[in-house]
Scaffold this active site. Sequence first.
Site, PDB file in Angstrom:
ATOM      1  N   GLU A   1       0.827  -1.216   0.000  1.00 57.69           N
ATOM      2  CA  GLU A   1       0.000   0.000   0.000  1.00 57.69           C
ATOM      3  C   GLU A   1       0.857   1.260   0.000  1.00 57.69           C
ATOM      4  O   GLU A   1       1.219   1.775   1.064  1.00 57.69           O
ATOM      5  CB  GLU A   1      -0.928   0.022   1.224  1.00 57.69           C
ATOM      6  CG  GLU A   1      -2.021  -1.014   1.185  1.00 57.69           C
ATOM      7  CD  GLU A   1      -2.973  -0.910   2.379  1.00 57.69           C
ATOM      8  OE1 GLU A   1      -2.734  -0.087   3.287  1.00 57.69           O
ATOM      9  OE2 GLU A   1      -3.967  -1.669   2.395  1.00 57.69           O
TER      10      GLU A   1
ATOM     11  N   GLU B   1      -6.236  -7.484  -0.356  1.00 53.84           N
ATOM     12  CA  GLU B   1      -6.458  -7.316   1.085  1.00 53.84           C
ATOM     13  C   GLU B   1      -7.763  -6.571   1.311  1.00 53.84           C
ATOM     14  O   GLU B   1      -8.054  -5.588   0.629  1.00 53.84           O
ATOM     15  CB  GLU B   1      -5.302  -6.515   1.705  1.00 53.84           C
ATOM     16  CG  GLU B   1      -5.395  -6.416   3.227  1.00 53.84           C
ATOM     17  CD  GLU B   1      -4.339  -5.483   3.818  1.00 53.84           C
ATOM     18  OE1 GLU B   1      -3.138  -5.716   3.606  1.00 53.84           O
ATOM     19  OE2 GLU B   1      -4.754  -4.510   4.481  1.00 53.84           O
TER      20      GLU B   1
HETATM   21  C1  IDC Z   1      -2.706  -3.498  10.576  1.00 54.17           C
HETATM   22  C2  IDC Z   1      -2.751  -4.641  11.569  1.00 54.17           C
HETATM   23  C3  IDC Z   1      -2.475  -4.112  12.940  1.00 54.17           C
HETATM   24  C4  IDC Z   1      -1.204  -3.319  12.923  1.00 54.17           C
HETATM   25  C5  IDC Z   1      -1.235  -2.253  11.857  1.00 54.17           C
HETATM   26  C6  IDC Z   1       0.083  -1.503  11.728  1.00 54.17           C
HETATM   27  O1  IDC Z   1      -4.003  -5.268  11.491  1.00 54.17           O
HETATM   28  O2  IDC Z   1      -2.409  -5.183  13.856  1.00 54.17           O
HETATM   29  O3  IDC Z   1      -1.008  -2.730  14.181  1.00 54.17           O
HETATM   30  O4  IDC Z   1      -1.496  -2.836  10.621  1.00 54.17           O
HETATM   31  O5  IDC Z   1      -0.085  -0.248  11.255  1.00 54.17           O
HETATM   32  C7  IDC Z   1      -3.871  -2.054   5.891  1.00 54.17           C
HETATM   33  C8  IDC Z   1      -2.522  -2.659   5.904  1.00 54.17           C
HETATM   34  C9  IDC Z   1      -2.375  -3.635   7.030  1.00 54.17           C
HETATM   35  C10 IDC Z   1      -3.096  -3.152   8.270  1.00 54.17           C
HETATM   36  C11 IDC Z   1      -4.582  -3.108   7.951  1.00 54.17           C
HETATM   37  C12 IDC Z   1      -5.455  -2.703   9.120  1.00 54.17           C
HETATM   38  O6  IDC Z   1      -2.176  -3.262   4.678  1.00 54.17           O
HETATM   39  O7  IDC Z   1      -1.004  -3.813   7.296  1.00 54.17           O
HETATM   40  O8  IDC Z   1      -2.852  -4.057   9.295  1.00 54.17           O
HETATM   41  N1  IDC Z   1      -4.796  -2.213   6.847  1.00 54.17           N
HETATM   42  O9  IDC Z   1      -5.108  -1.439   9.571  1.00 54.17           O
HETATM   43  N2  IDC Z   1      -4.362  -1.256   4.967  1.00 54.17           N
HETATM   44  C13 IDC Z   1      -5.582  -0.872   5.349  1.00 54.17           C
HETATM   45  C14 IDC Z   1      -5.878  -1.465   6.549  1.00 54.17           C
END
Ligand code: IDC
Length: 499
Positions: free
Chosen positions: A212, A300
């Site tokens: 992303e 995702e």
């Molecule tokens: C989130 C994880 C969370 C972690 C965070 C870090 O679920 O445990 O603390 O990242 O910043 C994304 C990302 C993905 C994210 C997820 C939810 O690709 O890494 O994971 N998310 O926030 N993009 C949109 C949402």
Amino acid sequence: MKKYRRLMLIFLCMCFAAFCLSACKKSAETKADDAKETQVKETVESETKEKETAESEKETVSETEGSEESAIQSPSVCGSLSVEGTQLVGEHGEAVQLRGLSTHGIASFPQYVNEELFGEFRREWKANIIRLAMYTAEYGGYCTDGDKEYLKDLVRNGVEYATSQDMYVIVDWHILSDNNPNMHKDEAIDFFAQMSKEFSEHNNVIYEICNEPNGGTSWEEIKSYAQEVIPVIRANAPDAVILVGTPNWSQYVNEAAANPITGYENIMYTLHFYAATHTDDLRSTMTAAIDAGLPIFVSEYGICDASGNGNIDEAQANAWVQVLNQYNVSYIAWNISNKNETSAIIKSAVEKTSGFSWEDLSVSGQWLYQVLTNEKRSALETVAGPVQSSSLDTVTKSGDMEVVGTQVKHWESNGQQFYQYDLTVKNTSGQPCQSWAVDVKFNSDISLSDSWNGQYSAEGDTLHISSVDYNGNLSAGGSTGDVGFIVSGAAGLEIQTEE
Ligand code: IDC
């Protein structure tokens, strides 16, 4: 598992294997040779069977295309994937939709990169893809504080497990707080050069080169990064599908649609959504981009908000699924973990790493299970046979090996009944043993469909099981667990107790 009625079948085993090294070594060797021969035979037979299954699954696909009954579009059925227009297609030109699950960061939750779990997702959840998310800048990130060799080994293992379980697999370069993929471009190039070389013989590996991009990173910057990384992968994997992230956390697919990457085949663009945050607007952006000719892959998504936490919006989640299915877009749910956050599919109190029951799943997990299987209620709540507790005491007193067999699951697939058993093998001989062999007899003929931590061969109604090098050694009174298998057979199949 709580809901399963444990079928504790304790039975005495014929102990033709060697417990005492000296006395029985010869017979153990003969047995091992026999086992090897049988194993080779079984492998050939099972390969033939797999081919037959693949053939018949192919037929099923064309016969029932579009219906809920379609066979799972796995590598054994669809082979190498490519992109035609906006659509992912299989080796026979058939439209393919991949649906599955993403790990959380593999550095934080390496325990879920395990073969049994992947097999469970494939068999019981009907998932045909796993995404291996490797953070580059957070949580033991590859480009920051992570151990590169350890992380690559996890990726290798994940690819191997997905392959053995007949699934597609994504190697995801999970940029996030390092907003712009160009920040670690050189490391990305080295990583993908090495990985694509190692996986060059695989037809099931998909490369996602930047999860992303965000923080104002423009499509031009992403495109320039992609134009450097794609040829590196192409040198080893000329046809593999490559996924490219889009600006603003993989949402501005319109920008990619207006100016797509040229000069390479089999490129798809990612769109990510979290249903409680992203609704009609992002859906329209997606459908407009597809209508404009952009091949999109949802590598995702979550059904909660964009933090990965907060409330679930099931109505929006279902609206997304409907449109994704309508456009035959592939989609992968975030995330396989028991982290205390809404998007984790496993409840945080649950420590096991496979063999999940309905109760073990979070609300996100239960929703996902239903979406992937098209089932309203959970087949995970399986029916086991009657509890035969009367046989519990008898056995411990006699015989050299005692086996406790627990039927953990029972399901039907393509009109066949499958039964999964877990075994504990205990050495009651009074002396240590270096290897063991037991026979498990059923009330009717069986055929072996999967097995782990042992050497297996099926013969009529009997399953011969012997130890492998790492679990043969048992002290007097010692036992080994995590031995198990899946057999198919007649309805009402049960292990026969000796007493
Ligand atoms: C989130 C994880 C969370 C972690 C965070 C870090 O679920 O445990 O603390 O990242 O910043 C994304 C990302 C993905 C994210 C997820 C939810 O690709 O890494 O994971 N998310 O926030 N993009 C949109 C949402």
